[in-house]
Design a protein around this motif. Structure first.
Motif, PDB file in Angstrom:
ATOM      1  N   ARG A  18      11.776 -22.551   5.950  1.00  0.00           N
ATOM      2  CA  ARG A  18      12.069 -21.130   6.181  1.00  0.00           C
ATOM      3  C   ARG A  18      10.740 -20.384   6.126  1.00  0.00           C
ATOM      4  NH1 ARG A  18      17.532 -19.870   5.507  1.00  0.00           N
ATOM      5  NH2 ARG A  18      18.691 -21.517   4.464  1.00  0.00           N
ATOM      6  N   VAL A  19      10.493 -19.579   7.158  1.00  0.00           N
ATOM      7  CA  VAL A  19       9.245 -18.824   7.234  1.00  0.00           C
ATOM      8  C   VAL A  19       9.584 -17.343   7.167  1.00  0.00           C
ATOM      9  CG1 VAL A  19       7.169 -18.378   8.584  1.00  0.00           C
ATOM     10  CG2 VAL A  19       8.227 -20.649   8.655  1.00  0.00           C
ATOM     11  N   GLY A  20       9.073 -16.669   6.150  1.00  0.00           N
ATOM     12  CA  GLY A  20       9.351 -15.247   5.971  1.00  0.00           C
ATOM     13  C   GLY A  20       8.207 -14.383   6.441  1.00  0.00           C
ATOM     14  N   GLY A  21       8.555 -13.228   7.006  1.00  0.00           N
ATOM     15  CA  GLY A  21       7.539 -12.265   7.396  1.00  0.00           C
ATOM     16  C   GLY A  21       7.177 -12.255   8.865  1.00  0.00           C
ATOM     17  N   MET A  22       7.727 -13.173   9.659  1.00  0.00           N
ATOM     18  CA  MET A  22       7.413 -13.177  11.090  1.00  0.00           C
ATOM     19  C   MET A  22       8.190 -12.050  11.767  1.00  0.00           C
ATOM     20  SD  MET A  22       7.343 -17.213  12.181  1.00  0.00           S
ATOM     21  CE  MET A  22       9.074 -17.491  11.797  1.00  0.00           C
ATOM     22  N   THR A  23       7.527 -11.323  12.658  1.00  0.00           N
ATOM     23  CA  THR A  23       8.175 -10.213  13.347  1.00  0.00           C
ATOM     24  C   THR A  23       8.156 -10.335  14.865  1.00  0.00           C
ATOM     25  OG1 THR A  23       6.127  -8.941  13.315  1.00  0.00           O
ATOM     26  CG2 THR A  23       7.662  -8.601  11.470  1.00  0.00           C
ATOM     27  N   CYS A  24       7.404 -11.295  15.390  1.00  0.00           N
ATOM     28  CA  CYS A  24       7.298 -11.394  16.851  1.00  0.00           C
ATOM     29  C   CYS A  24       6.866 -12.804  17.261  1.00  0.00           C
ATOM     30  CB  CYS A  24       6.303 -10.368  17.378  1.00  0.00           C
ATOM     31  SG  CYS A  24       4.610 -10.677  16.809  1.00  0.00           S
ATOM     32  N   GLY A  25       6.789 -13.006  18.571  1.00  0.00           N
ATOM     33  CA  GLY A  25       6.380 -14.290  19.108  1.00  0.00           C
ATOM     34  C   GLY A  25       4.953 -14.664  18.738  1.00  0.00           C
ATOM     35  N   ALA A  26       4.096 -13.660  18.577  1.00  0.00           N
ATOM     36  CA  ALA A  26       2.715 -13.951  18.175  1.00  0.00           C
ATOM     37  C   ALA A  26       2.693 -14.546  16.769  1.00  0.00           C
ATOM     38  CB  ALA A  26       1.861 -12.695  18.234  1.00  0.00           C
ATOM     39  N   VAL A  46       8.572 -23.430  16.011  1.00  0.00           N
ATOM     40  CA  VAL A  46       8.794 -22.307  15.105  1.00  0.00           C
ATOM     41  C   VAL A  46       9.503 -21.192  15.864  1.00  0.00           C
ATOM     42  CG1 VAL A  46       7.679 -20.622  13.587  1.00  0.00           C
ATOM     43  CG2 VAL A  46       6.680 -22.902  13.852  1.00  0.00           C
ATOM     44  N   SER A  47      10.495 -20.580  15.224  1.00  0.00           N
ATOM     45  CA  SER A  47      11.221 -19.462  15.814  1.00  0.00           C
ATOM     46  C   SER A  47      11.159 -18.250  14.892  1.00  0.00           C
ATOM     47  CB  SER A  47      12.689 -19.843  16.035  1.00  0.00           C
ATOM     48  OG  SER A  47      13.453 -18.699  16.326  1.00  0.00           O
ATOM     49  N   CYS A  48      10.650 -17.145  15.414  1.00  0.00           N
ATOM     50  CA  CYS A  48      10.647 -15.925  14.594  1.00  0.00           C
ATOM     51  C   CYS A  48      12.053 -15.355  14.504  1.00  0.00           C
ATOM     52  CB  CYS A  48       9.652 -14.899  15.129  1.00  0.00           C
ATOM     53  SG  CYS A  48      10.194 -13.971  16.548  1.00  0.00           S
ATOM     54  N   VAL A  49      12.905 -15.666  15.460  1.00  0.00           N
ATOM     55  CA  VAL A  49      14.274 -15.145  15.460  1.00  0.00           C
ATOM     56  C   VAL A  49      15.092 -15.756  14.330  1.00  0.00           C
ATOM     57  CG1 VAL A  49      16.399 -14.949  16.796  1.00  0.00           C
ATOM     58  CG2 VAL A  49      14.195 -14.668  17.920  1.00  0.00           C
ATOM     59  N   ALA A 145      22.642 -13.619  10.270  1.00  0.00           N
ATOM     60  CA  ALA A 145      22.886 -13.282  11.671  1.00  0.00           C
ATOM     61  C   ALA A 145      21.826 -12.282  12.121  1.00  0.00           C
ATOM     62  CB  ALA A 145      24.277 -12.683  11.852  1.00  0.00           C
ATOM     63  N   SER A 146      21.314 -12.494  13.322  1.00  0.00           N
ATOM     64  CA  SER A 146      20.328 -11.601  13.909  1.00  0.00           C
ATOM     65  C   SER A 146      20.697 -11.424  15.378  1.00  0.00           C
ATOM     66  CB  SER A 146      18.933 -12.217  13.782  1.00  0.00           C
ATOM     67  OG  SER A 146      17.984 -11.405  14.426  1.00  0.00           O
ATOM     68  N   VAL A 147      20.775 -10.176  15.837  1.00  0.00           N
ATOM     69  CA  VAL A 147      21.168  -9.899  17.212  1.00  0.00           C
ATOM     70  C   VAL A 147      20.032  -9.169  17.916  1.00  0.00           C
ATOM     71  CG1 VAL A 147      22.833  -8.720  18.691  1.00  0.00           C
ATOM     72  CG2 VAL A 147      23.607  -9.815  16.577  1.00  0.00           C
ATOM     73  N   SER A 148      19.681  -9.651  19.095  1.00  0.00           N
ATOM     74  CA  SER A 148      18.619  -9.045  19.892  1.00  0.00           C
ATOM     75  C   SER A 148      19.228  -8.314  21.081  1.00  0.00           C
ATOM     76  CB  SER A 148      17.648 -10.117  20.388  1.00  0.00           C
ATOM     77  OG  SER A 148      16.748  -9.553  21.333  1.00  0.00           O
ATOM     78  N   PHE A 155      21.721 -14.798  17.091  1.00  0.00           N
ATOM     79  CA  PHE A 155      21.218 -16.000  16.444  1.00  0.00           C
ATOM     80  C   PHE A 155      21.856 -16.059  15.060  1.00  0.00           C
ATOM     81  CE2 PHE A 155      18.142 -14.357  19.410  1.00  0.00           C
ATOM     82  CZ  PHE A 155      17.845 -15.462  20.180  1.00  0.00           C
ATOM     83  N   ILE A 156      22.623 -17.120  14.818  1.00  0.00           N
ATOM     84  CA  ILE A 156      23.410 -17.217  13.600  1.00  0.00           C
ATOM     85  C   ILE A 156      23.090 -18.517  12.888  1.00  0.00           C
ATOM     86  CG2 ILE A 156      25.759 -17.230  12.649  1.00  0.00           C
ATOM     87  CD1 ILE A 156      25.656 -16.202  16.118  1.00  0.00           C
ATOM     88  N   VAL A 157      22.941 -18.445  11.561  1.00  0.00           N
ATOM     89  CA  VAL A 157      22.830 -19.631  10.716  1.00  0.00           C
ATOM     90  C   VAL A 157      24.098 -19.628   9.875  1.00  0.00           C
ATOM     91  CG1 VAL A 157      21.533 -20.805   8.916  1.00  0.00           C
ATOM     92  CG2 VAL A 157      20.319 -19.517  10.678  1.00  0.00           C
TER      93      VAL A 157
END
Length: 170
Positions: A18-26, A46-49, A145-148, A155-157
């Protein structure tokens, strides 16, 4: 990307972090490049989503804890979610953190964590995507859950033993 003979060495492993703090594709790209450049890593996705990294690596050359340190070295939070022999992970469908169908997050025994990506139609504003996200997050068995709105995707876990991916579509 570092190359290694994980499959034939007997020490091939797959870690989910689990990676915390990612906000974008960069952000996810920076984490992925750092992991891929590590000695002993065969593949990193790696997926920021979803906030997840999936790394195939040679356990004789690097450990899951060291992989988490690599993530932290590029200024993101890291928590090992799963670390299994590559053979145990081979049964998992797909393999990347953004599979179009549900996949296990490491092939572990129940409760089975699934990562589900769904197309969402009809959203026109952030209130729409926020409503869909809240409804999904409130469902039994859903961990995250995260919705774009931009991607028209959810995107659901979730816990695969408590909810079926098909039920999330309704």
């Amino acid at each position: 990307m570092a190359s290694t003979a994980c499959a034939g060495s007997g020490s091939g492993r797959v870690a989910s972090i689990r990676v915390g703090g990612m906000t974008c594709g960069a952000c996810s790209g920076a984490v992925e490049r750092a992991l891929a450049a590590s000695d002993g890593v065969a593949d990193a996705a790696v997926s920021c989503v979803t906030g997840m990294a999936r790394i195939s690596y040679d356990g004789g050359r690097i450990t899951a804890a060291q992989l988490a340190e690599v993530v932290e070295d590029v200024c993101f939070d890291a928590e090992i979610d799963d670390d299994v022999p590559a053979a145990a992970s081979a049964g998992a469908a797909g393999g990347g953190p953004l599979d179009a169908a549900a996949t296990t997050a490491g092939g572990a025994a129940p409760p089975r964590r699934l990562q589900v990506e769904l197309a969402v139609q009809g959203m026109t504003c952030s209130a729409c995507s926020g409503t869909v996200e809240r409804v999904l997050a409130a469902m039994a068995g859903v961990e995250r859950a995260s919705v774009s709105l931009v991607l028209s995707r959810a995107f659901i876990v979730c816990d695969g033993s408590a909810v079926q991916p098909e039920a999330l579509r309704d």
